[in-house]
Design a protein around this motif. Structure first.
Motif, PDB file in Angstrom:
ATOM      1  N   PHE A  43       5.781   6.948  -5.576  1.00 37.78           N
ATOM      2  CA  PHE A  43       5.197   6.144  -4.499  1.00 37.78           C
ATOM      3  C   PHE A  43       5.925   4.698  -4.443  1.00 37.78           C
ATOM      4  O   PHE A  43       5.918   4.066  -5.668  1.00 37.78           O
ATOM      5  N   ALA A  44       6.386   4.350  -3.339  1.00 37.09           N
ATOM      6  CA  ALA A  44       7.271   3.328  -3.336  1.00 37.09           C
ATOM      7  C   ALA A  44       6.667   2.211  -2.210  1.00 37.09           C
ATOM      8  O   ALA A  44       6.264   2.615  -1.088  1.00 37.09           O
ATOM      9  N   ALA A  45       6.681   1.027  -2.658  1.00 36.27           N
ATOM     10  CA  ALA A  45       5.957  -0.198  -1.979  1.00 36.27           C
ATOM     11  C   ALA A  45       6.582  -1.362  -2.326  1.00 36.27           C
ATOM     12  O   ALA A  45       7.121  -1.356  -3.323  1.00 36.27           O
ATOM     13  N   GLN A  46       6.363  -2.475  -1.331  1.00 37.41           N
ATOM     14  CA  GLN A  46       6.854  -3.752  -1.656  1.00 37.41           C
ATOM     15  C   GLN A  46       6.234  -4.318  -2.825  1.00 37.41           C
ATOM     16  O   GLN A  46       6.373  -5.086  -3.792  1.00 37.41           O
ATOM     17  N   GLU A  47       4.799  -3.959  -2.396  1.00 37.27           N
ATOM     18  CA  GLU A  47       3.636  -4.403  -3.679  1.00 37.27           C
ATOM     19  C   GLU A  47       2.647  -3.181  -3.845  1.00 37.27           C
ATOM     20  O   GLU A  47       2.406  -2.502  -2.879  1.00 37.27           O
ATOM     21  N   ILE A  48       2.705  -2.897  -5.374  1.00 37.27           N
ATOM     22  CA  ILE A  48       1.622  -1.990  -5.472  1.00 37.27           C
ATOM     23  C   ILE A  48       0.517  -2.489  -6.084  1.00 37.27           C
ATOM     24  O   ILE A  48       0.636  -3.098  -7.303  1.00 37.27           O
ATOM     25  N   LYS A  49      -0.757  -2.080  -5.745  1.00 33.58           N
ATOM     26  CA  LYS A  49      -1.951  -2.580  -6.278  1.00 33.58           C
ATOM     27  C   LYS A  49      -2.147  -2.060  -7.601  1.00 33.58           C
ATOM     28  O   LYS A  49      -1.898  -0.903  -8.075  1.00 33.58           O
ATOM     29  N   PRO A  50      -2.734  -2.608  -8.705  1.00 39.59           N
ATOM     30  CA  PRO A  50      -2.966  -2.269  -9.950  1.00 39.59           C
ATOM     31  C   PRO A  50      -3.744  -1.098 -10.215  1.00 39.59           C
ATOM     32  O   PRO A  50      -3.450  -0.026 -10.614  1.00 39.59           O
ATOM     33  N   GLN A  51      -4.980  -0.650  -9.251  1.00 35.91           N
ATOM     34  CA  GLN A  51      -5.464   0.430  -9.187  1.00 35.91           C
ATOM     35  C   GLN A  51      -4.788   1.537  -8.767  1.00 35.91           C
ATOM     36  O   GLN A  51      -4.825   2.601  -9.308  1.00 35.91           O
ATOM     37  N   ALA A  52      -3.845   1.390  -7.785  1.00 38.24           N
ATOM     38  CA  ALA A  52      -2.857   2.441  -7.117  1.00 38.24           C
ATOM     39  C   ALA A  52      -1.997   3.030  -8.380  1.00 38.24           C
ATOM     40  O   ALA A  52      -1.835   4.197  -8.311  1.00 38.24           O
ATOM     41  N   ARG A  53      -1.483   1.885  -8.970  1.00 31.06           N
ATOM     42  CA  ARG A  53      -0.529   2.208  -9.979  1.00 31.06           C
ATOM     43  C   ARG A  53      -1.155   3.085 -11.169  1.00 31.06           C
ATOM     44  O   ARG A  53      -0.586   4.017 -11.688  1.00 31.06           O
ATOM     45  N   VAL A  54      -2.554   2.710 -11.406  1.00 29.47           N
ATOM     46  CA  VAL A  54      -3.094   3.286 -12.647  1.00 29.47           C
ATOM     47  C   VAL A  54      -3.373   5.007 -12.067  1.00 29.47           C
ATOM     48  O   VAL A  54      -3.046   5.779 -12.702  1.00 29.47           O
ATOM     49  N   LEU A  55      -3.827   5.146 -10.838  1.00 26.29           N
ATOM     50  CA  LEU A  55      -4.160   6.428 -10.190  1.00 26.29           C
ATOM     51  C   LEU A  55      -2.883   7.105 -10.223  1.00 26.29           C
ATOM     52  O   LEU A  55      -2.867   8.372 -10.458  1.00 26.29           O
ATOM     53  N   ALA A  56      -1.840   6.588  -9.528  1.00 26.19           N
ATOM     54  CA  ALA A  56      -0.525   7.495  -9.698  1.00 26.19           C
ATOM     55  C   ALA A  56       0.031   7.964 -11.096  1.00 26.19           C
ATOM     56  O   ALA A  56       0.554   8.990 -11.075  1.00 26.19           O
ATOM     57  N   THR A  57      -0.246   7.067 -11.942  1.00 24.24           N
ATOM     58  CA  THR A  57       0.048   7.343 -13.284  1.00 24.24           C
ATOM     59  C   THR A  57      -0.556   8.558 -13.938  1.00 24.24           C
ATOM     60  O   THR A  57      -0.056   9.561 -14.562  1.00 24.24           O
ATOM     61  N   ASP A  58      -1.898   8.162 -13.424  1.00 23.30           N
ATOM     62  CA  ASP A  58      -2.579   9.531 -13.944  1.00 23.30           C
ATOM     63  C   ASP A  58      -2.377  10.780 -13.311  1.00 23.30           C
ATOM     64  O   ASP A  58      -2.685  11.927 -14.034  1.00 23.30           O
ATOM     65  N   ARG A  59      -1.755  10.672 -12.109  1.00 22.86           N
ATOM     66  CA  ARG A  59      -1.431  12.056 -11.489  1.00 22.86           C
ATOM     67  C   ARG A  59       0.105  12.385 -11.615  1.00 22.86           C
ATOM     68  O   ARG A  59       0.585  13.227 -10.865  1.00 22.86           O
ATOM     69  N   GLY A  60       0.539  11.837 -12.582  1.00 19.85           N
ATOM     70  CA  GLY A  60       2.054  12.091 -12.821  1.00 19.85           C
ATOM     71  C   GLY A  60       2.996  11.520 -11.755  1.00 19.85           C
ATOM     72  O   GLY A  60       4.293  12.055 -11.543  1.00 19.85           O
ATOM     73  N   ILE A  61       2.595  10.635 -10.979  1.00 20.47           N
ATOM     74  CA  ILE A  61       3.420   9.943  -9.895  1.00 20.47           C
ATOM     75  C   ILE A  61       4.096   8.683 -10.260  1.00 20.47           C
ATOM     76  O   ILE A  61       3.621   7.821 -10.888  1.00 20.47           O
ATOM     77  N   ASP A  62       5.407   8.705 -10.222  1.00 18.37           N
ATOM     78  CA  ASP A  62       5.986   7.538 -10.503  1.00 18.37           C
ATOM     79  C   ASP A  62       5.992   6.335  -9.282  1.00 18.37           C
ATOM     80  O   ASP A  62       5.751   6.533  -8.259  1.00 18.37           O
ATOM     81  N   CYS A  63       6.170   5.143  -9.725  1.00 16.93           N
ATOM     82  CA  CYS A  63       5.985   4.196  -8.905  1.00 16.93           C
ATOM     83  C   CYS A  63       7.223   3.221  -8.693  1.00 16.93           C
ATOM     84  O   CYS A  63       7.758   2.868  -9.972  1.00 16.93           O
ATOM     85  N   VAL A  64       7.515   3.013  -7.611  1.00 19.52           N
ATOM     86  CA  VAL A  64       8.658   2.014  -7.370  1.00 19.52           C
ATOM     87  C   VAL A  64       8.415   0.879  -6.565  1.00 19.52           C
ATOM     88  O   VAL A  64       7.637   1.002  -5.441  1.00 19.52           O
ATOM     89  N   THR A  65       8.719  -0.202  -7.127  1.00 14.34           N
ATOM     90  CA  THR A  65       8.607  -1.511  -6.374  1.00 14.34           C
ATOM     91  C   THR A  65       9.748  -1.779  -5.685  1.00 14.34           C
ATOM     92  O   THR A  65      10.890  -1.783  -6.056  1.00 14.34           O
ATOM     93  N   LEU A  66       9.752  -1.946  -4.225  1.00 20.54           N
ATOM     94  CA  LEU A  66      10.795  -1.961  -3.222  1.00 20.54           C
ATOM     95  C   LEU A  66      11.051  -3.552  -3.049  1.00 20.54           C
ATOM     96  O   LEU A  66       9.966  -4.293  -2.764  1.00 20.54           O
ATOM     97  N   ASP A  67      12.291  -4.028  -3.068  1.00 17.83           N
ATOM     98  CA  ASP A  67      12.620  -5.378  -2.618  1.00 17.83           C
ATOM     99  C   ASP A  67      13.304  -5.225  -1.147  1.00 17.83           C
ATOM    100  O   ASP A  67      14.096  -4.483  -1.123  1.00 17.83           O
ATOM    101  N   TYR A  68      12.668  -5.529  -0.258  1.00 16.95           N
ATOM    102  CA  TYR A  68      13.292  -5.481   1.112  1.00 16.95           C
ATOM    103  C   TYR A  68      14.535  -6.175   1.342  1.00 16.95           C
ATOM    104  O   TYR A  68      15.531  -5.393   1.709  1.00 16.95           O
TER     105      TYR A  68
END
Length: 220
Positions: free
Chosen positions: A181-206
């Motif tokens: 899951f890649a975004a410029q900004e990732i909300k804390p709740q979204a990060r928690v849900l992604a982690t719970d589902r085994g999805i990695d999070c990437v913060t993108l700098d445009y």
């Protein structure tokens, strides 16, 4: 898609428990198997829901039981049905991204190495029955990876990626498929849900992806 307006109460049984007392609500059953319970006091967010894959059993006594693969259940007690209709919506063309999201997708596809050495692109806008995956690629080990790109990463984006992963993992030519899951900004709740589902999070700098600063892409 099936639309049911009914007077009902709803109980959730799973990792937590929750109860919605009797009221008139909209029950939305989609072709992907998901069921969501809606009230008339919010724009889109359901009161409760069950994501696919799940099964719905309708008993003659008006008890609907929705069960997911983890054994969690929504138990809907129907008192009165005011409306019940089914509609064929067909394949949706998907959301047309704004300029920033579209450019982020293009930039990341051209620079897969920022995710790790040996990452290779399979295709942008990889088609599925429920819409296109932003980027489908392979990591250095050859594992298939589905990437969902947002300007602002929220829970809805994680849910969207989850649906793609569940569908892609049914394809024997692709499975196993993991998610990023890649975004410029990732909300804390979204990060928690992604982690719970085994999805990695990437913060993108445009700007970094455009080559202004090359060290601002962070993998969490």
């Amino acid at each position: 898609m099936r639309l049911v307006i009914a007077r009902c109460s709803v109980d959730y049984a799973g990792r937590l428990s929750a109860h919605l007392p009797s009221a008139t609500r909209l029950l939305l059953i989609k072709a992907d198997g998901s069921l969501s319970v809606h009230a008339d006091d919010r724009a889109y967010k359901p009161l409760n829901w069950m994501s696919p894959p799940c099964s719905l059993k309708e008993a003659e006594d008006g008890i609907w039981t929705v069960t997911n693969k983890a054994g969690e259940q929504l138990i809907i007690s129907i008192e009165e049905i005011l409306h019940d209709s089914t509609h064929e919506l067909g394949v949706d063309p998907g959301l047309i991204k704004d300029g920033v999201e579209a450019h982020l997708q293009e930039l990341l596809a051209d620079r897969m190495e920022v995710l790790g050495e040996g990452w290779t692109l399979i295709r942008r806008e990889y088609p599925t029955a429920i819409g296109p995956v932003d980027i489908l690629c392979r990591d250095a080990s050859g594992t298939t990876v589905a990437i969902e790109i947002k300007r602002r990463g929220e829970i809805d984006g994680v849910e969207q990626l989850t649906r793609y992963l569940e569908l892609l993992n049914r394809d024997p030519h692709l499975t196993p498929v993991k998610g990023v899951f890649a975004a410029q900004e990732i909300k804390p709740q979204a990060r928690v849900l992604a982690t719970d589902r085994g999805i990695d999070c990437v913060t993108l700098d445009y700007d970094a992806l455009r080559g202004i600063e090359d060290d601002k892409l962070r993998l969490f």
